[in-house]
Structures are given as structure tokens and as C-alpha cells.
Design an enzyme around this catalytic site. Structure first.
Site, mmCIF file in Angstrom:
data_model
loop_
_atom_site.group_PDB
_atom_site.id
_atom_site.type_symbol
_atom_site.label_atom_id
_atom_site.label_comp_id
_atom_site.label_asym_id
_atom_site.label_seq_id
_atom_site.Cartn_x
_atom_site.Cartn_y
_atom_site.Cartn_z
ATOM 1 N N SER A 57 -32.121 102.640 0.252
ATOM 2 C CA SER A 57 -32.619 101.951 -0.936
ATOM 3 C C SER A 57 -31.467 101.255 -1.627
ATOM 4 O O SER A 57 -30.327 101.756 -1.607
ATOM 5 C CB SER A 57 -33.286 102.948 -1.891
ATOM 6 O OG SER A 57 -33.873 102.292 -2.989
ATOM 7 N N ARG A 58 -31.754 100.134 -2.246
ATOM 8 C CA ARG A 58 -30.703 99.415 -2.982
ATOM 9 C C ARG A 58 -30.273 100.176 -4.233
ATOM 10 O O ARG A 58 -29.131 100.075 -4.656
ATOM 11 C CB ARG A 58 -31.193 98.027 -3.375
ATOM 12 C CG ARG A 58 -31.354 97.065 -2.214
ATOM 13 C CD ARG A 58 -31.771 95.704 -2.702
ATOM 14 N NE ARG A 58 -33.033 95.751 -3.441
ATOM 15 C CZ ARG A 58 -33.520 94.736 -4.155
ATOM 16 N NH1 ARG A 58 -32.826 93.612 -4.257
ATOM 17 N NH2 ARG A 58 -34.677 94.849 -4.772
ATOM 18 N N ASP B 120 -52.567 94.126 -6.715
ATOM 19 C CA ASP B 120 -51.841 95.308 -6.248
ATOM 20 C C ASP B 120 -52.705 96.557 -6.405
ATOM 21 O O ASP B 120 -52.888 97.305 -5.444
ATOM 22 C CB ASP B 120 -50.509 95.454 -6.986
ATOM 23 C CG ASP B 120 -49.725 96.665 -6.504
ATOM 24 O OD1 ASP B 120 -49.130 96.595 -5.412
ATOM 25 O OD2 ASP B 120 -49.722 97.690 -7.208
ATOM 26 N N LYS C 161 -49.106 100.489 1.058
ATOM 27 C CA LYS C 161 -50.018 99.374 0.795
ATOM 28 C C LYS C 161 -49.408 98.443 -0.256
ATOM 29 O O LYS C 161 -48.648 98.909 -1.124
ATOM 30 C CB LYS C 161 -51.390 99.912 0.364
ATOM 31 C CG LYS C 161 -51.412 100.580 -1.019
ATOM 32 C CD LYS C 161 -51.621 99.585 -2.139
ATOM 33 C CE LYS C 161 -51.386 100.188 -3.497
ATOM 34 N NZ LYS C 161 -51.361 99.200 -4.577
ATOM 35 N N ILE D 135 -43.247 105.001 -6.581
ATOM 36 C CA ILE D 135 -44.287 105.538 -5.703
ATOM 37 C C ILE D 135 -43.723 106.600 -4.766
ATOM 38 O O ILE D 135 -44.403 107.575 -4.428
ATOM 39 C CB ILE D 135 -44.988 104.409 -4.916
ATOM 40 C CG1 ILE D 135 -46.261 104.929 -4.240
ATOM 41 C CG2 ILE D 135 -44.051 103.799 -3.883
ATOM 42 C CD1 ILE D 135 -47.340 105.342 -5.207
#
Length: 309
Positions: A38-39, A170, A92, A16
Site C-alpha cells: 500500500s502507498r 460505488d 467491488k 474497507i
């Protein structure tokens, strides 16, 4: 806050972010993207960090963060950012539970910063036109049909099937974010949730709502759709039959298209976030998330055949 670009960090560099957030930010002069955490993923040409804590420690000039990791992990990251007095943009759904987001709202107030629950589908181009039309007439009934192919839109995203991953809700929460914007207040009276025997989240849902004035509203969610995808809200009214299609991009009354524009949801989201940051207010509507919670609480669970991507 001055009119200088807001120094922003982004957390959770996945699909996203690459598809929507980065392109929107690249064209928005209200922001300067200065760091990412971020991982696994990275954003080119800016510093990248493995955790939000490392990002905040290394870049104290950050004014705001955009949190784009799965909802199960968003609360801790949001709490960390708010405690550091950073404004927070929540992808979201804004959290895994209603109570988590309520706590974040209070923490934002306590720290004098802004919190934004970014219901992107509300910014689809024909949603406001649909709201205006429905407010001008009497609605007899309404139906929500949100059906798509999970293999196309969520490839290899195992988190969506885990507890707290929402499953078909979702995308379904996008429909709810529009419905709660254009329809009268509504409440779930019954629900059935279809769980694949090898998954911990539903692949389909069948929900019946009633509004405060007795209006019937049905909702059909399904993640097994093939061919054309369906993101539609229909209403039978005294002024004609309304179809809001394409996830809110096109409005037709009695078959005649009355509003259609190119999609620009994420640029509009970031415009709204800049507005609330500079105004010193928050924008957190929990109605769509509450409906999901109610569906899980009231819904009858059906076990269906195993699903494999």
C-alpha cells in the site's frame, strides 16, 4: 492445490480492508496473510511493501492476492498479479471499465489461475431467500432505493469523486449486484445523473429499467441521505409485497419478516474465493458493472449545486 492455507497478499490498505477484509481473514483458516502492499497503510505483524511489484518480488511463495485499491488503479495491479500466476480477488467494483475486466478474465485463463469478482452484497443473508421467493411467483413491478450519506461512509475519499470513481454508483453497484441476482435480466431504458457542479462523478441517479419480459424496475440512488439510511429492493408480486431491506439483511413479505440474520458478507466472500481457487475456476459476473456503464452512456447529465463533505 492442497488443503493447506492459501498464502495471501493484500493490496491497498484502506478503510474497507481494516473494516472488513482483515477481520474476515483473521477468522478464516483457509488463508495465511503473509504480506501487504500500500502507498500509505500498513498491516501489523507482516511484511509491508510500497507496491505490488515489490511485494511479489520479495514473497514468491504468495499464491493469491486481494486487490482493494480504488477501481481506477486495479487493472494494472491485477494484470501484474495474473502474469505472475497468482489467483486474484477483486474488490467491488472489479474494474473501472467492462473491457478491462474482460481482458483480465482472458489473462487468468492464459496463466492458469483464478479470478474472482467479489460482489459482497450478493452474500447478504436474505438475498438467496429473496431470489427463491421471487422465482416462485409472478413479479408485477420492482423498485430499488439505495440512499446513504456519503459523508458517513466515504469520509475524505476523494477518489470516488474523480473520473472512474463511480460516484453514487460505488454503493449503487451493490444494489445492482443484488438486483441482477434476484430479478429477471433487465436493461436500462432511461437515466438521469445528477453531478454536483464541483465534482466529476454523480451524487444521485434516477434510472428506469425494463426486463426481458417487460417488467418495470425503477432505481433511485442518492448520496445526500441523512438520518436512517435506505438500502432496499421492493417488489410487488402475485404472492405479496416483498421488501428486501438493510442491504439484503432482512426479507419481509406483506410486512412480516420471514428471514433475518447477522451480516457475514466478507467471510462468505473469502469462503467462495477459497472454493474457486481449489477448484481451479473463475467467478466473474460483469452484469452489475455493465449496468453502470450503460447508465453513464444513456444517462442525461444534470448539474446540481456544489457538494462539500
Amino acid at each position: 492445490m492442497s488443503s493447506n492455507p492459501i498464502k495471501l497478499g493484500i493490496v491497498g490498505v484502506g478503510k474497507i480492508v481494516r473494516d472488513q477484509h482483515l477481520p474476515a481473514l483473521a477468522k478464516d483458516q483457509d488463508y495465511r496473510l503473509v504480506a501487504a502492499a500500500s502507498r500509505h497503510g500498513k498491516v501489523e505483524d507482516i511484511p509491508n511493501f510500497p507496491t505490488i511489484e515489490a511485494m511479489l518480488d520479495a514473497t514468491p511463495e504468495l499464491e493469491a492476492v486481494s486487490l482493494c485499491m480504488p477501481p481506477q488503479f486495479r487493472y494494472d495491479a491485477a494484470r501484474t498479479a495474473l502474469a505472475a500466476k497468482k489467483h486474484v480477488f477483486l474488490e467491488k467494483p472489479p474494474g473501472a471499465t467492462v473491457s478491462e475486466v474482460e481482458d483480465l478474465k482472458a489473462l487468468a485463463v492464459a496463466n492458469g489461475v483464478c479470478l474472482f469478482a467479489s460482489w459482497h452484497s450478493r452474500y447478504a443473508p436474505a438475498v438467496e431467500a429473496a431470489r427463491t421467493f421471487l422465482s416462485s411467483t409472478t413479479i408485477r413491478s420492482a423498485a430499488i432505493n439505495w440512499k446513504e450519506d456519503v459523508r458517513r461512509w466515504h469520509p475524505n475519499q476523494e477518489w470516488i469523486w474523480a473520473p472512474g470513481g463511480f460516484g453514487v454508483f460505488d454503493p449503487g453497484i451493490n444494489a445492482l449486484s443484488i438486483a441482477t441476482q434476484i430479478l429477471p435480466p433487465m436493461f436500462i431504458s432511461s437515466a438521469e445523473l445528477d453531478f454536483p457542479e464541483n465534482r466529476a462523478a454523480p451524487i444521485a441517479a434516477h434510472i428506469v429499467f425494463r426486463t426481458s419480459n417487460g417488467l418495470p424496475v425503477t432505481m433511485e440512488l442518492d448520496w445526500r441521505q441523512t438520518g436512517p439510511q435506505s438500502w432496499d429492493i421492493l417488489a410487488d408480486t402475485e404472492a405479496g409485497s416483498m421488501v428486501l431491506s438493510g442491504g439484503g439483511s432482512k426479507l419481509a413479505i406483506d410486512g412480516r419478516v420471514v428471514h433475518e440474520e447477522p451480516e457475514a458478507e466478507y467471510p462468505m466472500l473469502y469462503k467462495r474465493f477459497a472454493e474457486i481457487v481449489r477448484a481451479g475456476v473463475s467467478d466473474v459476473d460483469l452484469a452489475p458493472l455493465q449496468h453502470v456503464a450503460d447508465a453513464f452512456m444513456l444517462g442525461k447529465r444534470n448539474v446540481v449545486e456544489a457538494f462539500f463533505d
